[in-house]
Design a protein around this motif. Structure first.
Motif, PDB file in Angstrom:
ATOM      1  N   THR A 244      -0.013  -7.355  10.076  1.00 38.96           N
ATOM      2  CA  THR A 244      -1.459  -7.218   9.895  1.00 38.96           C
ATOM      3  C   THR A 244      -2.097  -6.306  10.933  1.00 38.96           C
ATOM      4  O   THR A 244      -3.177  -5.755  10.692  1.00 38.96           O
TER       5      THR A 244
ATOM      6  N   VAL B  95      -8.735  -1.392   8.139  1.00 42.78           N
ATOM      7  CA  VAL B  95      -9.894  -2.215   7.806  1.00 42.78           C
ATOM      8  C   VAL B  95     -11.149  -1.382   8.023  1.00 42.78           C
ATOM      9  O   VAL B  95     -11.335  -0.795   9.107  1.00 42.78           O
TER      10      VAL B  95
ATOM     11  N   ARG C  17       2.953   2.087   3.173  1.00 46.32           N
ATOM     12  CA  ARG C  17       4.142   1.257   3.315  1.00 46.32           C
ATOM     13  C   ARG C  17       5.204   1.662   2.320  1.00 46.32           C
ATOM     14  O   ARG C  17       6.387   1.701   2.645  1.00 46.32           O
TER      15      ARG C  17
ATOM     16  N   GLY D 232       4.201  -3.370   7.883  1.00 45.47           N
ATOM     17  CA  GLY D 232       2.755  -3.156   7.846  1.00 45.47           C
ATOM     18  C   GLY D 232       2.342  -1.773   7.433  1.00 45.47           C
ATOM     19  O   GLY D 232       1.143  -1.494   7.310  1.00 45.47           O
TER      20      GLY D 232
ATOM     21  N   HIS E 261      -9.677 -10.197  13.487  1.00 42.57           N
ATOM     22  CA  HIS E 261      -9.056  -9.209  12.601  1.00 42.57           C
ATOM     23  C   HIS E 261     -10.115  -8.302  11.962  1.00 42.57           C
ATOM     24  O   HIS E 261     -10.440  -8.392  10.765  1.00 42.57           O
TER      25      HIS E 261
ATOM     26  N   HIS F 266      -1.216  -3.449  11.603  1.00 38.53           N
ATOM     27  CA  HIS F 266      -1.121  -2.072  11.131  1.00 38.53           C
ATOM     28  C   HIS F 266      -1.987  -1.817   9.894  1.00 38.53           C
ATOM     29  O   HIS F 266      -1.909  -0.742   9.302  1.00 38.53           O
ATOM     30  N   GLN F 267      -2.799  -2.783   9.537  1.00 31.01           N
ATOM     31  CA  GLN F 267      -3.668  -2.613   8.379  1.00 31.01           C
ATOM     32  C   GLN F 267      -4.845  -1.701   8.717  1.00 31.01           C
ATOM     33  O   GLN F 267      -5.263  -1.578   9.875  1.00 31.01           O
TER      34      GLN F 267
ATOM     35  N   ASP G 141       0.825  -1.188   0.000  1.00 30.12           N
ATOM     36  CA  ASP G 141       0.000   0.000   0.000  1.00 30.12           C
ATOM     37  C   ASP G 141       0.872   1.255   0.000  1.00 30.12           C
ATOM     38  O   ASP G 141       2.072   1.228   0.200  1.00 30.12           O
TER      39      ASP G 141
END
Length: 284
Positions: free
Chosen positions: A168, A173, A5, A203, A135, A170-171, A2
């Motif tokens: 994950t 959502v 990142r 992340g 998650h 640090h994603q 992304d």
């Protein structure tokens, strides 16, 4: 990869290229006076899991011989907490924390886990990861509630609960950064964080130095793990992450332990030596 990142890693790569992939330019080194205290340089024992499985005490002895002062326990390899403590005492090392599964920390096993941390001589009980079913923003809010409850029990036992991140965490959502939920919805008096620098970068998180400023005192322990130019794991100081910049605000972040980790070292002892040498010589 992304955009966040790419930006983070682009900065890291550019800094590393200017600095010689992990070395500090002479001009910069000359102006830096701070160093990591020798008592703060430790090894997270997941790095050493292969030799530990066959010779736990001998592995600890070699780490002490390199210069490491502390360890983070991650897997006991058939030994009891008391047995590991005896080996640590015999080699002069000190355990500062142990990784304990989320199900144990949030379940009936928490009191025994806290007792074991005391037996090991540690300060922190650390949840290393979360179940995949959680998650989501709603899942992380439930985690925050569970961490506050477990963190209260830890404080009453004289310890503190920490959470160790992976990429994950640090994603984003549904428009929400999951790690930010944990930072915002856990009580700073009860819950802290063991920040893995590699996974924070991988992340796409904010730079660790910025996290230390925005959330002072919440990061008593770090996993110091480097990133190769291709994104693989690397010995500390040999990769692209700009550790001096990260550590510049470490005091504000409350950092007390810099625990080396390499998830897949070709030679664990060579990796341990190279990483220790870099951190012990680093000025920032």
């Amino acid at each position: 990869m992304d955009r966040t990142r790419r930006t983070f890693l682009g900065t890291a790569l550019g800094t590393a290229a200017a600095a010689g992939l992990g070395t500090v330019p002479a001009s910069a080194a000359g102006s830096r006076r701070r160093r990591i205290p020798p008592s703060g340089i430790g090894m997270h024992l997941y790095t050493m899991r292969t030799p530990l499985a066959t010779d736990f005490r001998g592995t600890l002895e070699r780490l002490a011989g390199i210069g490491y002062a502390t360890v983070g326990v991650s897997g006991r390899h058939g030994h009891s907490a008391a047995g590991i403590r005896r080996m640590l005492d015999g080699t002069g090392l000190r355990a500062v924390l142990e990784h304990v599964g989320y199900d144990i920390v949030t379940g009936a096993g928490l009191p025994q886990a806290l007792e074991d941390i005391h037996t090991l001589g540690g300060r922190w009980i650390v949840v290393p990861s979360l179940p995949g079913a959680l998650h989501s923003p709603a899942g992380y809010r439930e985690v925050a509630r569970q961490f506050n409850r477990a963190g209260l029990a830890a404080r009453e036992s004289g310890l503190k609960l920490l959470y160790h991140n992976h990429g994950t965490d640090h994603q984003v959502v549904d428009g929400v950064a999951l790690y930010d939920i944990l930072l915002a919805e856990t009580d700073p008096e009860l819950v802290g964080f063991e920040l893995d620098l590699y996974w924070a970068a991988n992340g796409g998180a904010s730079a660790p130095g910025e996290l230390f400023v925005r959330h002072p005192g919440r990061f008593p322990a770090l996993h110091v793990k480097d990133m190769a130019p291709n994104g693989d794991f690397a010995d500390v100081g040999s990769g692209v992450l700009d550790f001096p910049a990260m550590f510049d605000t470490a005091r504000r972040g409350g950092v007390k332990q810099w625990l080396v980790e390499h998830d897949a070292p070709a030679d664990p002892f060579a990796s341990a030596l190279a990483s220790y040498t870099y951190l012990s010589r680093l000025r920032y």
